[in-house]
Design a protein around this motif. Structure first.
Motif, mmCIF file in Angstrom:
data_model
loop_
_atom_site.group_PDB
_atom_site.id
_atom_site.type_symbol
_atom_site.label_atom_id
_atom_site.label_comp_id
_atom_site.label_asym_id
_atom_site.label_seq_id
_atom_site.Cartn_x
_atom_site.Cartn_y
_atom_site.Cartn_z
ATOM 1 N N GLY A 1 -56.659 -27.441 -77.207
ATOM 2 C CA GLY A 1 -56.317 -28.144 -76.177
ATOM 3 C C GLY A 1 -54.812 -28.411 -76.166
ATOM 4 N N ALA A 2 -54.218 -28.941 -77.550
ATOM 5 C CA ALA A 2 -53.000 -29.128 -77.663
ATOM 6 C C ALA A 2 -52.080 -27.823 -77.619
ATOM 7 C CB ALA A 2 -52.718 -29.620 -79.134
ATOM 8 N N ILE A 3 -52.668 -26.555 -78.200
ATOM 9 C CA ILE A 3 -51.873 -25.302 -77.791
ATOM 10 C C ILE A 3 -51.803 -24.937 -76.428
ATOM 11 C CG2 ILE A 3 -52.259 -22.988 -78.487
ATOM 12 C CD1 ILE A 3 -53.715 -23.769 -81.123
ATOM 13 N N GLN A 4 -52.941 -25.300 -75.632
ATOM 14 C CA GLN A 4 -52.801 -24.906 -74.227
ATOM 15 C C GLN A 4 -51.865 -25.514 -73.633
ATOM 16 O OE1 GLN A 4 -56.480 -25.317 -72.243
ATOM 17 N NE2 GLN A 4 -57.233 -23.039 -72.933
ATOM 18 N N TRP A 5 -51.637 -26.885 -73.867
ATOM 19 C CA TRP A 5 -50.428 -27.690 -73.123
ATOM 20 C C TRP A 5 -49.165 -27.181 -73.733
ATOM 21 C CZ3 TRP A 5 -50.221 -30.943 -69.537
ATOM 22 C CH2 TRP A 5 -51.606 -31.496 -69.091
ATOM 23 N N HIS A 6 -48.973 -27.016 -75.095
ATOM 24 C CA HIS A 6 -47.813 -26.593 -75.721
ATOM 25 C C HIS A 6 -47.386 -25.281 -75.266
ATOM 26 C CE1 HIS A 6 -45.054 -27.750 -78.915
ATOM 27 N NE2 HIS A 6 -45.036 -26.492 -79.291
ATOM 28 N N PHE A 7 -48.404 -24.215 -74.926
ATOM 29 C CA PHE A 7 -47.826 -22.807 -74.620
ATOM 30 C C PHE A 7 -47.863 -22.867 -73.063
ATOM 31 C CE2 PHE A 7 -49.216 -20.509 -78.650
ATOM 32 C CZ PHE A 7 -48.397 -21.229 -79.538
ATOM 33 N N ALA A 8 -48.019 -23.992 -72.307
ATOM 34 C CA ALA A 8 -47.816 -24.123 -70.841
ATOM 35 C C ALA A 8 -46.518 -24.561 -70.682
ATOM 36 C CB ALA A 8 -48.797 -24.835 -70.156
ATOM 37 N N ALA A 9 -46.297 -25.756 -71.406
ATOM 38 C CA ALA A 9 -44.790 -26.602 -71.200
ATOM 39 C C ALA A 9 -43.710 -25.906 -71.727
ATOM 40 C CB ALA A 9 -45.260 -28.048 -71.869
ATOM 41 N N MET A 10 -44.042 -24.859 -72.686
ATOM 42 C CA MET A 10 -42.867 -24.254 -73.232
ATOM 43 C C MET A 10 -42.152 -23.384 -71.959
ATOM 44 S SD MET A 10 -44.624 -21.087 -75.193
ATOM 45 C CE MET A 10 -45.327 -19.406 -74.207
ATOM 46 N N TRP A 11 -42.885 -22.777 -70.933
ATOM 47 C CA TRP A 11 -42.233 -21.923 -69.913
ATOM 48 C C TRP A 11 -41.715 -23.043 -69.053
ATOM 49 C CZ3 TRP A 11 -42.336 -17.263 -70.730
ATOM 50 C CH2 TRP A 11 -43.520 -16.605 -71.295
ATOM 51 N N LEU A 12 -41.929 -24.227 -68.743
ATOM 52 C CA LEU A 12 -41.168 -25.255 -68.228
ATOM 53 C C LEU A 12 -39.915 -25.712 -68.943
ATOM 54 C CD1 LEU A 12 -41.145 -27.343 -65.684
ATOM 55 C CD2 LEU A 12 -41.973 -29.036 -67.267
ATOM 56 N N LEU A 13 -39.890 -25.878 -70.010
ATOM 57 C CA LEU A 13 -38.903 -26.237 -70.957
ATOM 58 C C LEU A 13 -37.769 -24.635 -70.883
ATOM 59 C CD1 LEU A 13 -37.751 -28.270 -73.170
ATOM 60 C CD2 LEU A 13 -38.133 -26.115 -74.681
ATOM 61 N N ALA A 14 -38.278 -23.899 -70.816
ATOM 62 C CA ALA A 14 -37.374 -22.498 -71.088
ATOM 63 C C ALA A 14 -36.934 -22.042 -69.863
ATOM 64 C CB ALA A 14 -38.151 -21.313 -71.682
ATOM 65 N N GLY A 15 -37.668 -21.998 -68.557
ATOM 66 C CA GLY A 15 -37.298 -21.715 -67.462
ATOM 67 C C GLY A 15 -36.273 -22.583 -66.822
ATOM 68 N N ASN A 16 -36.623 -24.307 -66.747
ATOM 69 C CA ASN A 16 -35.695 -25.247 -66.523
ATOM 70 C C ASN A 16 -34.582 -25.036 -67.291
ATOM 71 O OD1 ASN A 16 -35.599 -27.882 -65.236
ATOM 72 N ND2 ASN A 16 -35.302 -28.733 -67.026
ATOM 73 N N GLY A 17 -34.399 -25.083 -68.649
ATOM 74 C CA GLY A 17 -33.284 -24.991 -69.457
ATOM 75 C C GLY A 17 -32.491 -23.750 -68.996
ATOM 76 N N VAL A 18 -33.001 -22.667 -68.731
ATOM 77 C CA VAL A 18 -32.108 -21.266 -68.229
ATOM 78 C C VAL A 18 -31.573 -21.873 -66.709
ATOM 79 C CG1 VAL A 18 -32.141 -19.247 -67.350
ATOM 80 C CG2 VAL A 18 -33.245 -19.648 -69.292
ATOM 81 N N ALA A 19 -32.379 -22.452 -66.067
ATOM 82 C CA ALA A 19 -31.464 -23.181 -64.722
ATOM 83 C C ALA A 19 -30.535 -23.954 -64.933
ATOM 84 C CB ALA A 19 -32.904 -23.648 -63.918
ATOM 85 N N TYR A 20 -30.846 -24.956 -65.923
ATOM 86 C CA TYR A 20 -29.780 -25.887 -66.185
ATOM 87 C C TYR A 20 -28.434 -25.330 -66.854
ATOM 88 C CZ TYR A 20 -27.378 -29.423 -69.207
ATOM 89 O OH TYR A 20 -26.404 -30.180 -69.885
ATOM 90 N N LEU A 21 -28.596 -24.265 -67.701
ATOM 91 C CA LEU A 21 -27.452 -23.893 -68.341
ATOM 92 C C LEU A 21 -26.597 -22.741 -67.405
ATOM 93 C CD1 LEU A 21 -28.597 -22.604 -71.856
ATOM 94 C CD2 LEU A 21 -27.053 -24.452 -71.371
#
Lengths: 198, 261
Positions: free
Chosen positions: A57-77
């Protein structure tokens, strides 16, 4: 319509800030559960503050939220670069100014009269958060796909070293968050500015 | 006194055994229940999104769906020619860690002489293989890093038949989507065809220079340095080539199917 002259934080910045807060919260709590499956330090993270329940379950959360972090981070930069805000807000940044403002802050003499202007300590802290998050993403890529990113893997000293880099980068980001939240508690209007923009 | 029905007396043993197995499977992951509860208590996210309560089932469905997207991303990232790093023998972990979905006391014992590897599905030659036949094929070895989904890793040495050679020998359809595995301890898993054909994917018959010991998968395991540990089945009894998604023991419970590294 917002009064542009009074706006401290544009809408895109507030959105990316809060999406980032959500992503970092999920990634940290699920990451702690993943760490607990094979700890390399002499301690475990208390289960109550982890996310995911079991490793899968933790891995599922982690590998889902990584897309939010990365996509949002690219938009921010991209927004930060395109609008010129990155240079306006964070530079110049000198060691002398940093030490000066840090001493002033410690003695309670650092002025926050103009919230649209970051002092040197803020500039350094926010830039650190950006660079540290970048390091988290890069070391995370090595943990996720160590075979597929060989140069990144070797740069970080191999798979096992990347695990430690990832954990330490998480810890230092957390230290930043603690200081950040403390400052917000001391100056609540900065929270208002991050919500309303003014 | 009401006597036990005749069928219950006759089948009592079997029923008990089935029930115990079924229960065992369920109790094995009490943490899964906690997973759902934790999902509900994700206060921060609920507050920010304005939702009072996130429905546990829909969250799990969404996470599963993202996991399938991650399967596709990994398939796209996978380079069939890129090799996993190899290491000097001095780095081999001894003793090599044991890890399975069961304890060491439940390692299956397999009779070498009676053993047959079954082959089925989209293949031309379905004859069962003896160990002697497998050992007669050209063999190679590798010193690679085994990475567990738990995070730990260990360098080990495996020797055996290139799986691509074996697949060619049995006339497997190289355009099929999946290769599935059934194991003597009831473990099962499946992999994508590009990984099956990767030059470092081995039908391993030896570990650290000796016949694969029972704890590491006698008589054979599939060794893939490009995938996490749970994708490397031990005690393989049957191999099948198919276009129908076969899933896997852990994968059906939520581990990512591609499981690449």
């Amino acid at each position: 319509m917002e009064d542009a002259s009074k706006t401290i934080h544009p809408l895109w910045l507030r959105l990316t800030h809060w999406f980032n807060a959500v992503a970092v919260t999920i990634l940290t709590m699920s990451g702690w559960r993943i760490y607990n499956a094979a700890p390399f330090f002499d301690f475990l993270i208390p289960k109550q503050i982890t996310l995911g329940g079991w490793l899968g379950g933790a891995i599922q959360w982690h590998f889902a939220a990584m897309w939010l972090l990365a996509g949002n981070g690219v938009a921010y930069l991209l927004c930060n670069l395109a609008s010129g805000r990155l240079w306006r807000r964070f530079f110049p940044l000198t060691a002398r100014a940093f030490v000066h403002d840090l001493l002033a802050a410690v003695h309670g003499r650092l002025s926050h009269a103009d919230p649209a202007r970051y002092n040197a300590v803020q500039r350094a802290a926010y830039l650190f958060a950006i660079v540290d998050t970048l390091l988290l993403v890069l070391s995370g890529l090595v943990l996720w796909k160590s075979v597929q990113f060989p140069s990144l893997r070797e740069l970080l000293g191999g798979y096992e070293a990347a695990r430690r880099v990832h954990f330490l980068a998480m810890s230092t980001l957390l230290a930043f968050v603690v200081v950040h939240l403390t400052m917000v508690a001391l100056l609540p209007r900065t929270l208002l500015a991050m919500i309303r923009g003014r | 006194m009401i006597g036990k029905p005749q069928w219950l007396v006759a089948n009592g043993g079997t029923i008990l055994k089935d029930a115990r197995q079924e229960l065992g499977r369920r109790i094995e992951h009490p943490a899964r229940r906690a997973f759902l509860q934790r999902t509900l208590s994700l206060g921060g996210v609920s507050l920010l999104s304005g939702c009072a309560l996130v429905d546990a089932d829909s969250v799990e469905t969404a996470l599963q769906r993202i996991s399938r997207v991650n399967d596709r991303v990994q398939g796209w990232l996978f380079d069939p020619r890129r090799l996993a790093p190899t290491y000097p023998e001095s780095m081999i972990a001894r003793p090599f860690p044991f890890n399975a979905f069961h304890g060491e006391d439940e390692i299956p014992t397999i009779d070498e002489n009676g053993y047959r590897l079954e082959v089925s599905g989209l293949v031309a030659d379905r004859h069962p293989w003896t160990l002697a036949e497998l050992r007669a094929m050209p063999r190679t070895d590798q010193v690679t890093r085994h990475i567990c989904v738990e995070g730990w890793s260990a360098v080990g040495k495996w020797g055996g038949v290139r799986f691509s050679d074996f697949l060619r020998r049995i006339g497997a359809d190289p355009h099929a989507k999946y290769v599935g595995f059934k194991c003597a301890d009831d473990y099962y898993t499946s992999i994508d065809m590009p990984t099956a054909l990767h030059p470092q994917t081995l039908l391993a018959l030896t570990h650290d220079g000796r016949t694969l010991p029972p704890r590491h998968g006698f008589p054979m395991k599939l060794r893939m340095p490009t995938k996490l540990g749970y994708k490397n089945p031990k005690h393989i009894q049957a191999i099948f080539v198919t276009n129908t998604y076969p899933g896997g023991y852990w994968e059906d419970q939520g581990y990512n199917w591609f499981g690449g590294s």
